[in-house]
Scaffold this motif. Structure first.
Motif, PDB file in Angstrom:
ATOM      1  N   GLN A  47      -4.839  -5.594  16.336  1.00  0.00           N
ATOM      2  CA  GLN A  47      -4.604  -5.752  17.739  1.00  0.00           C
ATOM      3  C   GLN A  47      -3.814  -4.862  18.762  1.00  0.00           C
ATOM      4  OE1 GLN A  47      -2.662  -9.738  17.348  1.00  0.00           O
ATOM      5  NE2 GLN A  47      -4.171 -10.720  16.504  1.00  0.00           N
ATOM      6  N   HIS A  48      -3.476  -3.825  17.929  1.00  0.00           N
ATOM      7  CA  HIS A  48      -2.412  -2.845  18.752  1.00  0.00           C
ATOM      8  C   HIS A  48      -2.971  -1.410  18.373  1.00  0.00           C
ATOM      9  CE1 HIS A  48       0.920  -0.554  19.723  1.00  0.00           C
ATOM     10  NE2 HIS A  48       1.676  -1.756  20.243  1.00  0.00           N
ATOM     11  N   GLY A  49      -3.651  -0.815  19.168  1.00  0.00           N
ATOM     12  CA  GLY A  49      -4.201   0.547  19.035  1.00  0.00           C
ATOM     13  C   GLY A  49      -3.126   1.480  18.532  1.00  0.00           C
ATOM     14  N   GLY A  50      -1.781   1.191  18.598  1.00  0.00           N
ATOM     15  CA  GLY A  50      -0.729   2.445  18.184  1.00  0.00           C
ATOM     16  C   GLY A  50      -0.683   2.209  16.790  1.00  0.00           C
ATOM     17  N   VAL A  51      -1.009   1.218  16.081  1.00  0.00           N
ATOM     18  CA  VAL A  51      -0.799   1.213  14.546  1.00  0.00           C
ATOM     19  C   VAL A  51      -2.131   1.416  13.831  1.00  0.00           C
ATOM     20  CG1 VAL A  51      -0.032  -0.502  12.947  1.00  0.00           C
ATOM     21  CG2 VAL A  51       0.822  -0.721  15.120  1.00  0.00           C
ATOM     22  N   ASP A  52      -1.910   2.570  13.056  1.00  0.00           N
ATOM     23  CA  ASP A  52      -3.284   2.897  12.358  1.00  0.00           C
ATOM     24  C   ASP A  52      -3.347   2.350  11.146  1.00  0.00           C
ATOM     25  OD1 ASP A  52      -5.146   4.308  10.992  1.00  0.00           O
ATOM     26  OD2 ASP A  52      -4.782   6.320  12.037  1.00  0.00           O
ATOM     27  N   PRO A  53      -4.394   1.417  10.731  1.00  0.00           N
ATOM     28  CA  PRO A  53      -4.466   0.871   9.497  1.00  0.00           C
ATOM     29  C   PRO A  53      -4.426   1.656   8.383  1.00  0.00           C
ATOM     30  CG  PRO A  53      -6.535   0.729  10.797  1.00  0.00           C
ATOM     31  CD  PRO A  53      -5.570   1.495  11.666  1.00  0.00           C
ATOM     32  N   LEU A  54      -5.143   3.202   8.477  1.00  0.00           N
ATOM     33  CA  LEU A  54      -5.067   3.927   7.340  1.00  0.00           C
ATOM     34  C   LEU A  54      -3.720   4.355   6.968  1.00  0.00           C
ATOM     35  CD1 LEU A  54      -8.287   6.023   8.378  1.00  0.00           C
ATOM     36  CD2 LEU A  54      -8.065   4.198   6.605  1.00  0.00           C
ATOM     37  N   ILE A  55      -2.942   4.604   8.084  1.00  0.00           N
ATOM     38  CA  ILE A  55      -1.710   5.329   7.637  1.00  0.00           C
ATOM     39  C   ILE A  55      -0.784   4.088   7.200  1.00  0.00           C
ATOM     40  CG2 ILE A  55       0.433   6.010   8.795  1.00  0.00           C
ATOM     41  CD1 ILE A  55      -0.917   7.498  10.746  1.00  0.00           C
ATOM     42  N   LEU A  56      -0.929   2.556   7.658  1.00  0.00           N
ATOM     43  CA  LEU A  56      -0.322   1.440   7.047  1.00  0.00           C
ATOM     44  C   LEU A  56      -0.742   1.275   5.771  1.00  0.00           C
ATOM     45  CD1 LEU A  56       1.356  -0.845   7.960  1.00  0.00           C
ATOM     46  CD2 LEU A  56      -0.752  -1.935   8.545  1.00  0.00           C
ATOM     47  N   GLY A  57      -1.989   1.393   5.411  1.00  0.00           N
ATOM     48  CA  GLY A  57      -2.217   1.099   4.161  1.00  0.00           C
ATOM     49  C   GLY A  57      -1.668   2.231   3.239  1.00  0.00           C
ATOM     50  N   ALA A  58      -1.634   3.333   3.574  1.00  0.00           N
ATOM     51  CA  ALA A  58      -1.094   4.498   2.618  1.00  0.00           C
ATOM     52  C   ALA A  58       0.599   4.212   2.689  1.00  0.00           C
ATOM     53  CB  ALA A  58      -1.320   5.893   3.504  1.00  0.00           C
ATOM     54  N   CYS A  59       1.212   4.012   3.630  1.00  0.00           N
ATOM     55  CA  CYS A  59       2.506   3.803   3.407  1.00  0.00           C
ATOM     56  C   CYS A  59       2.795   2.359   2.749  1.00  0.00           C
ATOM     57  CB  CYS A  59       3.255   3.424   4.716  1.00  0.00           C
ATOM     58  SG  CYS A  59       3.052   4.988   5.843  1.00  0.00           S
ATOM     59  N   ALA A  60       1.882   1.534   2.787  1.00  0.00           N
ATOM     60  CA  ALA A  60       2.226   0.294   1.970  1.00  0.00           C
ATOM     61  C   ALA A  60       1.865   0.752   0.373  1.00  0.00           C
ATOM     62  CB  ALA A  60       1.242  -0.949   2.398  1.00  0.00           C
ATOM     63  N   SER A  61       0.946   1.493   0.206  1.00  0.00           N
ATOM     64  CA  SER A  61       0.563   1.780  -1.349  1.00  0.00           C
ATOM     65  C   SER A  61       1.566   2.670  -1.853  1.00  0.00           C
ATOM     66  CB  SER A  61      -0.749   2.710  -1.312  1.00  0.00           C
ATOM     67  OG  SER A  61      -1.725   1.783  -0.701  1.00  0.00           O
TER      68      SER A  61
END
Length: 211
Positions: A47-61
């Motif tokens: 819902q927020h264009g500023g949060v990249d899901p790819l970067i988020l997934g990489a940081c979580a991993s």
């Protein structure tokens, strides 16, 4: 919901850092709501264009893999006394019964317990330290740790992100339909009420010539 609202108030870089840190600490053996943080951040990214899901997934991993590795090293060095100390500090999570259950899982499944432990809240906290305490060969642990961390963190991020995008588009698509349906229901209800009121209204008595 409160977690997502809070994440929405901080910059994207802080979201990545918080997700990686919380998941890392949980994987290390500290009982924290890593899954709640990850799901909230993934939903926010949809819902927020500023949060990249790819970067988020990489940081979580990365947080999952690094945290588990540190937990493994601590468990290998601390041994059984470490589990006893954790049991005193966190009796709800590291009780003797929970430790025994996790240990049976490790003895039965080996490295698969590390992999699938990612998807179970209790084993997610135990996996790293307990693998170290039980002296699991590090190469086996590392393979299961990396694969499990990527599949769990990356997969959760992808699924929640996709669900959020689909849900938002459906809500937008059907918002007008909902408004129209509400108006129609309101008009129909008003007509029904007026009709019933008209039927219930008493008829005026005829006026005779003598009155």
């Amino acid at each position: 919901m409160h977690v997502q609202e809070w994440l929405d108030t901080v910059p994207a870089a802080a979201v990545y850092a918080v997700v990686g840190l919380v998941i890392g600490l949980e994987s290390l053996g500290i009982p924290l709501p890593g899954e709640i943080i990850l799901v909230s951040a993934a939903l926010l990214s949809s819902q927020h264009g500023g949060v990249d899901p790819l970067i988020l997934g990489a940081c979580a991993s990365a947080g999952a893999v690094i945290g588990d590795s540190i937990g493994y090293a601590i468990g290998r060095k601390g041994g059984r006394p470490l589990l006893a100390w954790l049991g005193r500090k966190f009796p709800k999570h590291f009780s003797e019964g929970h430790i025994a259950t996790a240990e049976r899982s490790f003895q039965k499944w080996g490295m698969w317990a590390v992999f699938f432990g990612r998807f179970v809240a209790l084993l997610r906290i135990f996996a790293g330290p307990l693998a170290g305490v039980l002296r699991m060969p590090y190469w086996k642990f590392l393979i299961a740790n990396v694969l499990g961390g990527i599949v769990w963190a990356g997969g959760t991020t992808a699924v929640i992100y996709y669900v959020g995008v689909v849900a938002e588009s459906w809500l937008k698509r059907f918002s007008w339909l909902g408004l129209v349906a509400a108006v129609l229901i309101g008009v129909a209800s008003m007509l029904v009420v007026r009709r019933k009121a008209a039927k219930a209204r008493p008829e005026p008595e005829p006026v005779t010539a003598g009155d």
